[in-house]
Design a protein around this motif. Structure first.
Motif, PDB file in Angstrom:
ATOM      1  N   SER A 222     -77.865  23.977 -28.361  1.00  0.00           N
ATOM      2  CA  SER A 222     -77.097  25.161 -27.973  1.00  0.00           C
ATOM      3  C   SER A 222     -75.670  25.090 -28.509  1.00  0.00           C
ATOM      4  N   GLY A 224     -74.006  26.012 -31.033  1.00  0.00           N
ATOM      5  CA  GLY A 224     -73.350  27.208 -31.574  1.00  0.00           C
ATOM      6  C   GLY A 224     -72.702  28.055 -30.500  1.00  0.00           C
ATOM      7  N   ILE A 225     -73.406  28.233 -29.401  1.00  0.00           N
ATOM      8  CA  ILE A 225     -72.832  29.093 -28.358  1.00  0.00           C
ATOM      9  C   ILE A 225     -71.871  28.294 -27.483  1.00  0.00           C
ATOM     10  N   ARG A 228     -68.625  28.470 -29.327  1.00  0.00           N
ATOM     11  CA  ARG A 228     -67.968  29.784 -29.290  1.00  0.00           C
ATOM     12  C   ARG A 228     -67.437  30.088 -27.888  1.00  0.00           C
ATOM     13  N   MET A 232     -63.270  30.567 -26.618  1.00  0.00           N
ATOM     14  CA  MET A 232     -62.711  31.642 -25.808  1.00  0.00           C
ATOM     15  C   MET A 232     -61.648  31.114 -24.843  1.00  0.00           C
ATOM     16  N   ASN A 301     -78.092  22.674 -23.993  1.00  0.00           N
ATOM     17  CA  ASN A 301     -79.537  22.653 -24.150  1.00  0.00           C
ATOM     18  C   ASN A 301     -79.925  21.794 -25.341  1.00  0.00           C
ATOM     19  N   ARG A 320     -81.910  18.858 -19.125  1.00  0.00           N
ATOM     20  CA  ARG A 320     -82.695  19.369 -17.995  1.00  0.00           C
ATOM     21  C   ARG A 320     -84.178  19.044 -18.067  1.00  0.00           C
TER      22      ARG A 320
ATOM     23  N   ASP B 363     -69.273  41.271 -30.578  1.00  0.00           N
ATOM     24  CA  ASP B 363     -69.322  40.007 -29.835  1.00  0.00           C
ATOM     25  C   ASP B 363     -68.120  39.129 -30.198  1.00  0.00           C
ATOM     26  N   GLN B 364     -67.804  39.070 -31.490  1.00  0.00           N
ATOM     27  CA  GLN B 364     -66.704  38.217 -31.923  1.00  0.00           C
ATOM     28  C   GLN B 364     -65.356  38.767 -31.449  1.00  0.00           C
ATOM     29  N   ARG B 367     -64.890  37.979 -27.858  1.00  0.00           N
ATOM     30  CA  ARG B 367     -64.603  36.554 -27.693  1.00  0.00           C
ATOM     31  C   ARG B 367     -63.173  36.231 -28.097  1.00  0.00           C
ATOM     32  N   ARG B 372     -65.200  38.321 -23.298  1.00  0.00           N
ATOM     33  CA  ARG B 372     -66.644  38.484 -23.472  1.00  0.00           C
ATOM     34  C   ARG B 372     -67.377  38.454 -22.131  1.00  0.00           C
ATOM     35  N   ASN B 373     -66.835  37.716 -21.159  1.00  0.00           N
ATOM     36  CA  ASN B 373     -67.449  37.656 -19.823  1.00  0.00           C
ATOM     37  C   ASN B 373     -67.386  38.978 -19.085  1.00  0.00           C
ATOM     38  N   ALA B 469     -83.953  27.969 -22.493  1.00  0.00           N
ATOM     39  CA  ALA B 469     -83.372  29.111 -21.783  1.00  0.00           C
ATOM     40  C   ALA B 469     -82.777  30.036 -22.833  1.00  0.00           C
ATOM     41  N   GLU B 471     -80.276  31.827 -22.764  1.00  0.00           N
ATOM     42  CA  GLU B 471     -78.817  31.813 -22.930  1.00  0.00           C
ATOM     43  C   GLU B 471     -78.363  30.796 -23.978  1.00  0.00           C
ATOM     44  N   SER B 472     -79.236  29.853 -24.294  1.00  0.00           N
ATOM     45  CA  SER B 472     -78.852  28.876 -25.317  1.00  0.00           C
ATOM     46  C   SER B 472     -79.044  29.419 -26.735  1.00  0.00           C
ATOM     47  N   ARG B 474     -78.313  32.808 -27.054  1.00  0.00           N
ATOM     48  CA  ARG B 474     -77.423  33.968 -27.016  1.00  0.00           C
ATOM     49  C   ARG B 474     -76.078  33.665 -27.677  1.00  0.00           C
ATOM     50  N   GLY B 475     -75.797  34.367 -28.761  1.00  0.00           N
ATOM     51  CA  GLY B 475     -74.539  34.148 -29.471  1.00  0.00           C
ATOM     52  C   GLY B 475     -74.515  32.866 -30.279  1.00  0.00           C
ATOM     53  N   ASN B 476     -75.659  32.209 -30.379  1.00  0.00           N
ATOM     54  CA  ASN B 476     -75.737  30.912 -31.067  1.00  0.00           C
ATOM     55  C   ASN B 476     -76.067  31.149 -32.542  1.00  0.00           C
ATOM     56  N   ARG B 477     -75.084  31.607 -33.281  1.00  0.00           N
ATOM     57  CA  ARG B 477     -75.313  31.982 -34.691  1.00  0.00           C
ATOM     58  C   ARG B 477     -75.557  30.774 -35.564  1.00  0.00           C
ATOM     59  N   GLU B 478     -75.229  29.600 -35.027  1.00  0.00           N
ATOM     60  CA  GLU B 478     -75.521  28.351 -35.722  1.00  0.00           C
ATOM     61  C   GLU B 478     -77.019  28.234 -36.040  1.00  0.00           C
ATOM     62  N   ARG B 479     -77.849  28.916 -35.286  1.00  0.00           N
ATOM     63  CA  ARG B 479     -79.289  28.811 -35.487  1.00  0.00           C
ATOM     64  C   ARG B 479     -79.831  29.936 -36.369  1.00  0.00           C
ATOM     65  N   ASP B 494     -70.814  36.015 -39.452  1.00  0.00           N
ATOM     66  CA  ASP B 494     -70.463  34.679 -38.991  1.00  0.00           C
ATOM     67  C   ASP B 494     -71.690  33.768 -38.955  1.00  0.00           C
TER      68      ASP B 494
END
Lengths: 371, 500
Positions: A222, A224-225, A228, A232, A301, A320, B363-364, B367, B372-373, B469, B471-472, B474-479, B494
């Protein structure tokens, strides 16, 4: 200039380097002093979990004489960098002492950069001008040096603690830095097995910011996120490795957001919804829900086992679903955490109890009193 | 002179050897192609290639083929452009169309590749391990505060009103009026079974669907059709529709012939009158006006989340930031491939920017402003498969909206004639004999099947990525990696190019 650019001779590209590793840690909750030779001895047994491309240690309680000063360990690849860096330090800090980090060059450790340490505190007028606390000030300074000063890298910035790391096998790194000459109440160690490119001294573990030191076996899928998300909140992930996000997440959650360590661990290795949904205690369920909703981007993760040192102790944590090994043991006031039981038994042949912590369940050793 | 210079697009051929003269085709075609004079005859000029006749002919006696009529090739003056000119020279109107942009613009999704684990970290088998898709939408605080209480910890932060979805996929807004009541029923039933939400679109909510309110986002658009206090409070959230990807900056027009008794009472306008949605909200001429409407709706609903739907236009990042700061809890981005029941073709095909790029910059931007929250981002307008879902989430979407894909599941053939009201499949029509063709239970089952299939695929992708999950991702552009995109687009997204 981005951080990696200064180190082009070490790096072939700016991608992350996946790594597998061996870890070990020990703490005396009573605050008894443990020699650096103990952690080296433990790491020797798990030699094969590293491949000689990175080893390192963090010791807590090792600088009692300067316990109230930030101990900056800095490596200089570039003489010009040292001058520029010292200029920055002089401008921002009252430097109490500046010296070479004592080393004993030996086999297995080559190509050492210049290694120096500085015991210092922020200048009060600088703090007043920025209206921030000393910890935040130091974080900003470290990030500024690491991202802007050529060939210069602050690899340790806590108080009464220090990180020692290099390219080499862990036990050789320990001898190189003369760790048997130090004693502390808590030690963590790491042998690295990067699967790409020659190691870089700064890329070895532990990763550190303030008192946080992280040794990590795993790959943060995880990343990457997480990166980021941290950006923030003002953290710059410059080291091109996933382990630093672990250090910054702990720093943010515990120091800045004030979460208890156990709660922070429930963010990083969050329980599954299927388990949260059936929690009996509504208060606990509400807390776990809120943590997952608010800190979804801080969920770490992928496979990991980490030992995180902090000013009052250390915590071991698995991902986990426990995809990397982690074993814990206690003997009297001593807590041991390691990748392998053998590394514990090497320095504690007959522990009172040995166990494999469950996935996502932190093992925490904390000082009972002051040291 | 010939009345119509535009030649038929399709040819319909009936094999009279096979035809048993059952006349099903004459009944099934919503466009009146077929007639029966001793034998079935076809007026090919009316055919839209919706395949209803083909599917329902028991003898497989009907074929529909593209009219092979030869035109002299010309690379600038392709046939569609020539036809457009003939049509406009004849009728002098804007050319209408339905569904999303059909021009071959670069599809960024098709130039993004997803990562997977090998050796250095283990992939996870979703059939053996938990794999979490649960998604929450709405504004959330930057941090959680806890206090110690008898040995444990207690939450000391109010998280606020958020929406729980079991999957990061929802149904996009399609109004009752533009689609039939049975489409709305199918969507509502499916949303309930899937643990997600549908969106009313701008035509109000038929009373029969009130029981599904927990799975409905109600829309408040510029025409305010069907907006009343009870309606606003029936849903889990309210959406202010500012724009639509298929027609950014354009209002709506539902012709009077579609406003029958039920649509009339739901929209709160007289039977047979045109339902005209103004291009802007006439109470929103600036961002501070939007804030007032957001808070008016929050006050009216006990502070349910408010979503703001915009078309992805050039300056979308700054607009989104303004929307977040105006108090919205959700930003719904509708890309330039988003569908519509009716839009001028020139707008549909040439206005706006791709969802993928808009999503990345929004998104960027949020952030970089540290907000973003404050909002969740829904990405819609061009989501065609679970791969698109995964890529949109990796670019930064909290969830995606699907409209066209849902209609295709219900039988839509993408004939793009929604605006005619003749939909043979009972989808984009109000003609009772056509509406009755779509059975809501059948429709709901098809939708549930489709979205469950996508969910399985999404779990497989997450497992391959080594995360458990959503959320891992979400926004994970590395992948993500780009392939075949220009350098600037890759930089804006990006993401790294493949090989890096």
């Amino acid at each position: 200039m981005a951080f990696g650019d200064q180190y082009s001779r070490w790096r072939v590209d700016r991608s992350r380097v996946p790594a597998a590793c061996g870890l070990s840690g020990v703490i005396s909750e009573d605050g008894a002093m443990i020699g650096g030779d103990v952690i080296i001895e433990s790491m020797k047994v798990i030699h094969d979990r590293g491949n000689g491309l990175g080893g390192g240690f963090a010791g807590y309680g090792i600088y009692p004489r300067y316990r109230d000063h930030y101990a900056l360990h800095i490596m200089f690849e570039d003489p010009g960098g040292r001058a520029a860096c010292e200029e920055l330090l002089e401008a921002d800090l009252q430097v109490q002492e500046s010296e070479e980090i004592p080393t004993r060059p030996g086999p297995g450790i080559e190509d050492a950069p210049e290694l120096r340490r500085y015991f210092a505190v922020p200048r009060p007028e600088k703090l007043a001008a920025l209206a921030i606390g000393p910890d935040d000030f130091m974080v900003q300074l470290v990030m500024r040096i690491n991202t802007t000063v050529p060939g210069t890298f602050v690899f340790s910035s806590g108080k009464n603690m220090g990180v020692f790391k290099a390219v080499g096998f862990a036990e050789d790194v320990g001898e190189f830095y003369r760790l048997p000459d130090y004693s502390g109440y808590c030690w963590i160690g790491h042998g690295r097995f990067p699967t790409n490119t020659p190691g870089w001294w700064g890329g070895a573990h532990p990763f550190n910011i303030l008192d946080w030191a992280v040794v990590h076996n795993g790959e943060i899928s995880s990343y990457g996120i997480n990166k980021r998300y941290l950006e923030m909140f003002g953290y710059e992930c410059t080291l091109l490795t996933d382990t630093e996000v672990m250090a910054y997440l702990f720093d943010m959650l515990v120091r800045k957001h004030g979460l208890p360590l156990e709660v922070a661990c429930r963010v990083l290795a969050a329980p599954f919804w299927k388990d949260i949904d059936i929690e009996d205690d509504p208060a606990s369920r509400a807390l776990d829900e809120a943590l997952r909703v608010v800190y979804s981007s801080a969920l770490v993760n992928g496979p990991f086992a980490v030992i995180v040192g902090f000013s009052r102790g250390m915590v071991g944590l698995n991902d986990r679903i426990k995809l990397r090994p982690l074993v814990a043991a206690v003997k009297d006031d001593l807590l041991y955490i390691s990748s392998e039981e053998s590394a514990i038994r090497q320095i504690c042949p007959r522990p009172d109890r040995v166990w494999a912590p469950n996935a996502g369940q932190p093992v925490i050793g904390e000082l009972k009193g002051d040291v | 002179m010939a009345g119509n210079m535009v030649t038929s697009e399709f040819l319909v051929q009936v094999d009279h050897e096979r035809c048993r003269k059952c006349k099903r085709c004459t009944l099934n075609c919503g466009f009146g192609v077929f007639d029966f004079k001793d034998r079935v005859t076809a007026d090919t000029s009316k055919c839209v290639a919706c395949h209803r006749c083909v599917v329902f002919c028991p003898e497989e006696a009907i074929t529909v083929a593209r009219n092979p009529l030869a035109f002299r090739e010309h690379s600038s003056w392709d046939v569609d452009r020539r036809k457009a000119i003939w049509k406009q020279a004849q009728d002098s109107g804007m050319l209408l169309t339905g569904m999303g942009n059909d021009l071959p613009w670069l599809n960024v999704f098709d130039h993004l590749l997803i990562d997977a684990c090998q050796v250095t970290n283990p992939s996870i088998d979703p059939l053996r391990e938990p794999m979490e898709l649960r998604t929450y939408l709405g504004r959330r605080p930057d941090r959680v505060e806890v206090e110690r209480s008898d040995g444990g910890f207690k939450l000391d932060t109010e998280v606020g009103n958020i929406i729980k979805l079991d999957i990061p996929i929802m149904f996009s807004g399609m109004s009752y009026g533009s689609v039939s009541i049975n489409v709305h029923k199918s969507l509502a039933l499916a949303a309930q079974r899937l643990g997600t939400v549908m969106n009313t679109g701008e035509g109000g909510l038929h009373e029969e669907l009130y029981p599904y309110g927990d799975h409905i986002i109600v829309q408040c658009a510029s025409g305010r059709f069907g907006v009343h206090s009870e309606y606003l409070n029936k849903g889990v959230a309210v959406e202010i529709k500012v724009g639509q990807g298929a027609k950014p900056g354009i209002g709506g027009h539902l012709p009077g012939e579609k406003i029958g008794r039920e649509v009339s009472s739901t929209r709160m306008i007289p039977v047979g009158t045109d339902a005209l949605s103004p291009a802007p909200h006439h109470d929103i001429y600036s961002i501070e006006d939007l804030r007032q409407l957001i808070y008016a709706l929050k006050e009216a609903t006990g502070y349910k989340p408010v979503s703001v739907k915009i078309a992805t236009v050039h300056n979308v990042a700054a607009i989104a930031s303004g929307i977040a700061r105006a108090g919205a809890d959700i930003i719904y981005l509708d890309g330039f491939r988003g569908g519509t029941g009716a839009s001028p073709a020139v707008v549909r095909d040439h206005v706006g920017i791709p969802l993928e790029i808009a999503l990345a910059v929004v998104d960027q931007q949020l952030r970089s402003e540290g907000i973003r929250n404050w909002v969740s981002i829904i990405a819609a307008g061009g989501i065609r498969s679970s791969a698109d879902v995964a890529k949109a989430i990796a670019l930064g979407a909290d969830a995606v909206g699907v409209g066209t894909a849902a209609l295709i599941a219900l039988g839509c053939r993408l004939c793009q004639k929604c605006y005619t009201g003749n939909c043979s499949w009972g989808i984009a029509t109000q003609r009772p004999e056509l509406v009755g063709r779509l059975d809501p239970d059948w429709g709901a089952e098809r939708l549930v099947n489709l979205i469950n299939a996508w969910s399985l695929e999404l779990k497989e992708i997450l497992g391959a990525l080594g995360v458990n999950a959503v959320e891992s991702l979400r926004g994970n552009r590395e992948r993500l990696r780009s392939l075949g995109l220009d350098e600037m687009t890759t930089e804006i997204l990006d993401v790294k190019p493949a090989g890096r």
